[in-house]
Motif scaffolding. Structure first.
Motif, mmCIF file in Angstrom:
data_model
loop_
_atom_site.group_PDB
_atom_site.id
_atom_site.type_symbol
_atom_site.label_atom_id
_atom_site.label_comp_id
_atom_site.label_asym_id
_atom_site.label_seq_id
_atom_site.Cartn_x
_atom_site.Cartn_y
_atom_site.Cartn_z
ATOM 1 N N LYS A 1 42.306 18.550 13.591
ATOM 2 C CA LYS A 1 43.263 17.443 13.561
ATOM 3 C C LYS A 1 43.944 17.355 12.204
ATOM 4 O O LYS A 1 45.156 17.177 12.109
ATOM 5 C CB LYS A 1 42.542 16.128 13.860
ATOM 6 N N ALA A 2 43.148 17.518 11.128
ATOM 7 C CA ALA A 2 43.699 17.455 9.772
ATOM 8 C C ALA A 2 44.664 18.613 9.524
ATOM 9 O O ALA A 2 45.725 18.425 8.916
ATOM 10 C CB ALA A 2 42.562 17.492 8.752
ATOM 11 N N ILE A 3 44.307 19.799 10.015
ATOM 12 C CA ILE A 3 45.173 20.976 9.826
ATOM 13 C C ILE A 3 46.488 20.792 10.572
ATOM 14 O O ILE A 3 47.571 21.042 10.020
ATOM 15 C CB ILE A 3 44.447 22.260 10.285
ATOM 16 N N ALA B 1 47.639 24.714 18.492
ATOM 17 C CA ALA B 1 47.501 23.314 18.074
ATOM 18 C C ALA B 1 46.812 22.468 19.128
ATOM 19 O O ALA B 1 46.146 21.489 18.812
ATOM 20 C CB ALA B 1 48.874 22.734 17.760
ATOM 21 N N ASN B 2 46.952 22.827 20.386
ATOM 22 C CA ASN B 2 46.373 22.014 21.458
ATOM 23 C C ASN B 2 44.949 22.417 21.809
ATOM 24 O O ASN B 2 44.365 21.859 22.723
ATOM 25 C CB ASN B 2 47.249 22.114 22.714
ATOM 26 N N ALA B 3 44.372 23.375 21.105
ATOM 27 C CA ALA B 3 43.016 23.821 21.412
ATOM 28 C C ALA B 3 42.017 22.707 21.133
ATOM 29 O O ALA B 3 42.159 21.950 20.171
ATOM 30 C CB ALA B 3 42.673 25.051 20.584
ATOM 31 N N ARG B 4 41.003 22.613 21.978
ATOM 32 C CA ARG B 4 39.931 21.613 21.873
ATOM 33 C C ARG B 4 40.452 20.179 21.925
ATOM 34 O O ARG B 4 39.865 19.286 21.316
ATOM 35 C CB ARG B 4 39.136 21.804 20.590
ATOM 36 N N LEU B 5 41.546 19.938 22.612
ATOM 37 C CA LEU B 5 42.093 18.583 22.706
ATOM 38 C C LEU B 5 41.371 17.749 23.754
ATOM 39 O O LEU B 5 41.420 16.527 23.707
ATOM 40 C CB LEU B 5 43.578 18.624 23.054
ATOM 41 N N ARG B 6 40.705 18.402 24.720
ATOM 42 C CA ARG B 6 40.077 17.671 25.827
ATOM 43 C C ARG B 6 39.047 16.659 25.319
ATOM 44 O O ARG B 6 38.887 15.598 25.875
ATOM 45 C CB ARG B 6 39.392 18.644 26.770
ATOM 46 N N VAL C 1 41.416 29.212 13.165
ATOM 47 C CA VAL C 1 40.290 30.061 13.530
ATOM 48 C C VAL C 1 39.381 29.308 14.492
ATOM 49 O O VAL C 1 39.248 28.090 14.413
ATOM 50 C CB VAL C 1 39.516 30.472 12.254
ATOM 51 N N HIS C 2 38.718 30.024 15.396
ATOM 52 C CA HIS C 2 37.997 29.353 16.486
ATOM 53 C C HIS C 2 36.782 28.569 16.022
ATOM 54 O O HIS C 2 36.327 27.671 16.716
ATOM 55 C CB HIS C 2 37.622 30.385 17.555
ATOM 56 N N SER C 3 36.260 28.862 14.841
ATOM 57 C CA SER C 3 35.045 28.191 14.384
ATOM 58 C C SER C 3 35.313 26.839 13.713
ATOM 59 O O SER C 3 34.384 26.185 13.262
ATOM 60 C CB SER C 3 34.288 29.103 13.416
ATOM 61 N N VAL C 4 36.575 26.412 13.651
ATOM 62 C CA VAL C 4 36.916 25.147 12.999
ATOM 63 C C VAL C 4 36.648 23.982 13.952
ATOM 64 O O VAL C 4 36.966 24.057 15.145
ATOM 65 C CB VAL C 4 38.396 25.145 12.545
#
Length: 152
Positions: free
Chosen positions: A126-128, A142-147, A117-120
């Motif tokens: 990373k843990a998920i 899985a690659n979301a917010r990796l930057r 979910v986007h609010s995580v």
């Protein structure tokens, strides 16, 4: 060699095996073009951003389904129930808020893929992803917010 049911992938710089769907259907659309609203080509205010509205006029050619006129949406254009709500990868989406939610997918990892979910936060993401890797569950984003992790 790699098994037929697994494909290699890399997240956070580590290689791991990715699960493949149990059954992969070819998604066949009955109609790919959008249904255009009647008269939308003539009026600027009814341009492309306006959605479909059923014509209600007593003399309407479209409502009476004359040959050569616009087609109206009907139930027959609906998606086959076998492939409804399926991703192109062949999985159903399952929304995940925390690591415990992944346990529900333990027996269904060949049919369902997790979507965080986007609010995580990045830390929990990373843990998920880490836990999903252990349980062999596909994570759609899985690659979301990796930057933000590049600085570490």
């Amino acid at each position: 060699g790699i098994n037929a049911e697994y494909m290699g992938s890399s997240i956070f710089g580590r290689e791991f095996k990715m699960v493949s769907p149990l059954v992969k259907h070819k998604i066949a659309k009955k109609r790919t073009k959008k249904f255009v609203r009647h008269y939308a080509d003539r009026l600027v205010r009814l341009s492309q951003r306006v959605t479909w509205r059923k014509p209600k006029g007593i003399d309407s050619r479209v409502r009476r389904r004359y040959k050569g006129n616009l087609l109206m949406p009907r139930v027959g254009y609906g998606t086959d129930n076998k492939i409804k709500h399926k991703l192109p990868s062949g999985f159903h989406k399952f929304r995940v808020n925390n690591v415990q939610d992944l346990e529900m997918l333990l027996m269904h990892n060949r049919t369902h893929a997790a979507e965080i979910v986007h609010s995580v936060s990045v830390q929990k993401r990373k843990a998920i992803v880490e836990r999903a890797q252990q349980l062999n569950i596909k994570v759609v984003n899985a690659n979301a917010r990796l930057r933000t992790e590049d600085s570490e």
